[in-house]
Design a protein around this motif. Structure first.
Motif, short mmCIF file in Angstrom:
data_model
loop_
_atom_site.label_atom_id
_atom_site.label_comp_id
_atom_site.label_asym_id
_atom_site.label_seq_id
_atom_site.Cartn_x
_atom_site.Cartn_y
_atom_site.Cartn_z
N GLN A 142 0.79 -1.22 0.00
CA GLN A 142 0.00 0.00 0.00
C GLN A 142 0.83 1.28 0.00
O GLN A 142 0.52 2.23 -0.70
CB GLN A 142 -0.93 0.01 1.22
CG GLN A 142 -1.95 -1.10 1.18
CD GLN A 142 -2.76 -1.19 2.45
OE1 GLN A 142 -3.06 -2.28 2.92
NE2 GLN A 142 -3.14 -0.07 3.05
N LYS A 143 1.88 1.29 0.83
CA LYS A 143 2.67 2.51 1.02
C LYS A 143 4.07 2.11 1.42
O LYS A 143 4.28 1.01 1.93
CB LYS A 143 2.09 3.30 2.20
CG LYS A 143 1.28 4.50 1.88
CD LYS A 143 1.07 5.24 3.21
CE LYS A 143 -0.01 6.25 3.14
NZ LYS A 143 -0.29 6.78 4.48
N GLU A 162 0.05 2.03 -3.61
CA GLU A 162 0.92 3.18 -3.82
C GLU A 162 2.36 3.00 -3.34
O GLU A 162 3.11 3.96 -3.27
CB GLU A 162 0.30 4.41 -3.13
CG GLU A 162 -1.01 4.85 -3.75
CD GLU A 162 -0.86 5.36 -5.18
OE1 GLU A 162 -0.23 6.40 -5.38
OE2 GLU A 162 -1.36 4.68 -6.10
N ARG B 187 -6.87 3.40 6.55
CA ARG B 187 -6.48 2.17 5.87
C ARG B 187 -5.20 2.32 5.05
O ARG B 187 -4.80 1.41 4.33
CB ARG B 187 -7.62 1.69 4.97
CG ARG B 187 -8.87 1.35 5.76
CD ARG B 187 -10.01 0.84 4.89
NE ARG B 187 -11.20 0.67 5.72
CZ ARG B 187 -12.06 -0.35 5.63
NH1 ARG B 187 -11.88 -1.29 4.75
NH2 ARG B 187 -13.09 -0.43 6.42
N ASP B 188 -4.61 3.52 5.06
CA ASP B 188 -3.42 3.79 4.24
C ASP B 188 -3.65 3.52 2.76
O ASP B 188 -2.83 2.88 2.09
CB ASP B 188 -2.21 2.97 4.73
CG ASP B 188 -1.84 3.33 6.16
OD1 ASP B 188 -1.36 4.45 6.37
OD2 ASP B 188 -2.05 2.49 7.05
N LEU B 189 -4.78 3.99 2.26
CA LEU B 189 -5.12 3.77 0.86
C LEU B 189 -5.50 5.10 0.22
O LEU B 189 -5.89 6.03 0.91
CB LEU B 189 -6.33 2.83 0.75
CG LEU B 189 -6.08 1.35 1.03
CD1 LEU B 189 -7.41 0.62 1.11
CD2 LEU B 189 -5.21 0.74 -0.06
N PRO B 190 -5.43 5.17 -1.11
CA PRO B 190 -5.90 6.39 -1.77
C PRO B 190 -7.42 6.54 -1.62
O PRO B 190 -8.13 5.54 -1.52
CB PRO B 190 -5.54 6.16 -3.25
CG PRO B 190 -4.61 5.02 -3.27
CD PRO B 190 -4.86 4.20 -2.05
#
Ligand SMILES: Cc1cc2nc3c(=O)[nH]c(=O)nc-3n(C[C@H](O)[C@H](O)[C@H](O)COP(=O)(O)O)c2cc1C
Lengths: 227, 441
Positions: A142-143, A162, B187-190
């Motif tokens: 995710q990151k 991402e 949620r650490d998402l776009p």
């Protein structure tokens, strides 16, 4: 310096002693001897202490770490530094599956190789692997950043969000929705910093960057086969 | 010429209007149907069981006079701090993201007023929820969205989610409409993407790994918290046995009627076993291991009334947990929104597009205007009332069966109305001694 012989001390006592340290502790250096592959060693730490593990560990060493620096003078079993929030974890040897899984922050350095699913579902952690990573690494990442000085196995970055992936060697194959991307100056800077902090002898210019094509972000029938 | 008498147009049972509408929908969109809620088909359920009540050989307790206790202690096996709840009913894990902030707050308030626990869900712990829940169970899910050691330590118990009754073997799904900035941040998402949660845990597979995972969770939290393992109704005997072997304090077993925030219709209706069919095998596993009552069993999936609660307990559960009914209690599918349901192409009672985030009742939404329709204080009070009715009903039944604690209800207090229910629940068909599969005619 505090030394604990894990051959003599139950795991619960070892972890309780480390977990009891606070931000202002002056017992900042700890050595764990004879880990003998024990599971869940030095988990849930939350203080700026340094823990050196003299040998190899089982599952989940340094799991959920905050602030602490944990150095494993051996190899680490599955899920090392899983869900790490901050701090640093360094493995002198190899790491088994799911190294750094779901990590939210901090730096994980693997001096040897990391097995499959390294950085699975990573959520902000930085991972630097001096050797190779196994298949399905950075699955659903995710990151954060995954840096691989060696080669990457099959299906790198499958269903990636991402996170940024940097690989110096060969990539056996890319997973669904993962593509090679342009290395822009800001990426070179990020990479330089990570290589530097991980004590890696490599130049950013030698790496390629991979990331999400973002085609699976919203369902489209023409991509149904990719899901 | 005389006209031929017309035959009445005959609809196909196989190709019903409902089926055909689904075929047309599939043809238009190219994607399976996703919805919220649990299985809608009729399956053998608690309604197919009856209590026998007291008689000459079993005498009842005086209603309201003689004590019939309902308290339950969860986590007595290993946890230093087991949880005690005032009634054998808990609120199931429902994610923030699928539910609005006020809805989560209402669940916390209602549960707390009723003296029971509530549970987080996929997407992490919110302040609304922690702040308003005296006893909060923290779900540890495959996605690990928002998962962090501080929240783990702030929880009163930890629930490792392996499966859900609505979708044993399935992951999560939250469509872009509901991924607002706050949800995405947690949620650490776009923002605005369709979010798919993994169906397997990222760092363990199988019972041996689970045992080590539970060890890690206990080490991180000082062996204080009860650790639950939640399983869907797939293979209840073996899954219960394996959860116990892996070190669970509590097993949460969710049957196919159990709700979900958003799952493929085909998954909800065709995978997993009915709740009724799952309980006896799970209890058998506990008994075979000498762990019945030592490791507590919480059953969920289609619990609506105090009778359902009592029947689940009589079959051997220690407590039940509710999702859908709690949402209905706080206002989901309320007739007062009928005209708005109509605008969404549905009607009261059938509204299940919870994943689309346009819930008129303000519960399964992230839209601030819709969410503001739900007053968490009032909704919390309604939930408390409803929980207390469930408890009183369960107690009424237990007293009628002569029990001084609801846990003293037993299979011998039951009979079944159908052969299927008799076989699944392992109790005799009404009016006979016959337990299909166990005794002869
Ligand atoms: C809106 C909604 C969201 C849910 N979210 C979760 C979740 O995040 N994690 C989980 O384990 N179960 C989740 N569930 C399932 C519930 O925990 C529970 O198993 C189920 O609702 C019980 O069945 P019942 O709805 O018939 O009472 C959800 C259910 C609903 C209705």
């Amino acid at each position: 310096m505090q030394t604990i012989d894990m051959g003599q001390t139950p795991l619960r006592e070892v972890n309780a002693a480390l977990q009891a340290q606070t931000t202002t502790t002056n017992q900042t250096k700890w050595v764990l001897e004879n880990p003998r592959g024990a599971h869940a060693v030095a988990v849930g730490l939350d203080a700026p202490i340094e823990v050196v593990v003299k040998g190899s560990t089982g599952y989940y060493c340094a799991g959920m770490n905050k602030q602490a620096t944990v150095q494993i003078e051996g190899s680490a079993g599955p899920g090392v530094a899983e869900n790490m929030m901050s701090g640093t974890v360094i493995i002198e040897g190899d790491a088994s599956q799911y190294a750094g899984a779901t990590g939210h922050g901090g730096l994980l350095v693997v001096k040897g190789n990391a097995s499959s699913r390294c950085g699975i579902s990573m959520k902000g952690i930085d991972i630097v692997v001096h050797g190779n990573v196994g298949h399905m690494s950075a699955f659903l990442a995710q990151k954060g950043n995954l840096v691989v000085l060696g080669d990457a196995g099959e299906a790198l970055g499958d269903s990636i969000y991402e996170a940024r992936l940097f690989v110096r060697g060969k990539v056996k194959s890319l997973g669904a929705d993962c593509i090679e991307k342009e290395m822009r100056p800001e990426h070179v800077e990020i990479l330089r910093d990570l290589l530097d902090r991980a004590g890696a002898d490599a130049r950013p210019e030698e790496f390629r960057r991979y990331g999400s094509a973002r085609k699976l972000y919203n369902f489209h029938v023409d991509h149904a086969g990719e899901y | 010429m005389e006209k031929t008498p017309p035959t009445t147009p005959r609809q196909s049972w196989t190709f019903s209007n409902e089926i055909n509408s689904e075929i047309r929908r599939a043809a238009a969109t190219g994607i399976y149907d996703i919805r919220g809620g649990g299985a809608k088909r009729r399956v053998p359920h608690f309604d197919d069981l009856l209590f026998l009540g007291a008689s000459i050989s079993r005498y009842p307790l005086e209603g309201y006079r003689e004590k019939c206790a309902t308290n339950v202690v969860l986590g007595t096996r290993f946890a230093k701090k087991p949880i005690e709840i005032a009634m054998p009913i808990t609120i199931a894990g429902m994610s923030f993201g699928s539910l609005s902030g006020p809805a989560k707050e209402a669940l916390g308030r209602g549960a707390t007023l009723a003296g029971t626990s509530t549970t987080t869900g996929d997407g992490g712990m919110t302040e609304e929820e922690r702040g308003h829940s005296e006893k909060l169970v923290y779900q540890y899910l495959p996605s690990r969205y928002g998962m962090n050691p501080d929240d783990l330590r702030r929880a009163d118990a930890i629930e490792v989610v392996v499966g859900q009754g609505a979708k044993p073997g399935g992951g999560g799904m939250l469509l872009g409409q509901k991924i607002t900035e706050r949800v995405a941040g947690m949620r650490d998402l776009p923002v605005g993407i369709d979010q798919r949660s993994a169906c397997r845990h990222p760092d363990w597979t199988g019972p041996d790994d689970l045992e080590i995972k539970i060890l890690e969770l206990r080490e991180v939290t000082g062996w204080e918290k009860p650790i639950y393992v939640k399983i869907g109704g797939a293979r209840p005997y073996y899954d219960t046995a394996l959860a116990v072997k892996a070190g669970a304090d509590v097993v949460v077993l969710d049957g196919m009627q159990g709700g979900t925030a958003a799952t493929q219709e085909v998954f909800i209706e065709h995978i997993g076993q009915p709740t009724l069919a799952c309980i006896r095998p799970a209890v058998q596993a506990l008994q075979d291991l000498g762990m019945h009552r030592e490791v507590q069993l919480i059953v969920s999936g289609g619990i609506r009334t105090g009778a359902d609660v009592a029947k689940a307990l009589a079959l051997g559960a220690d407590a039940v947990s509710i999702g859908t009914a709690a949402l209905v209690a706080i206002g989901d599918n309320d007739p007062k929104w009928e005209s708005e349901y109509n605008k969404l192409g549905t009607t009261t009672g059938a509204y299940d597009d919870w994943h689309e985030g346009r819930d008129p009742a303000g519960i399964t939404t992230q839209d601030p205007d819709l969410a503001a329709r739900l007053d968490p204080v009032e909704a919390g009070r309604k939930l408390r009332n409803y929980l207390s009715v469930l408890n009183l009903e369960c107690q009424t039944i237990a007293r009628a069966c002569g029990k001084s604690h609801v846990h003293n209800l037993e299979p011998e207090d039951l009979c079944a109305l159908t052969i299927e229910a008799a076989a699944m629940a392992g109790v005799p068909l009404a009016g006979t001694n016959w337990i299909p599969g166990r005794t002869g005619f």
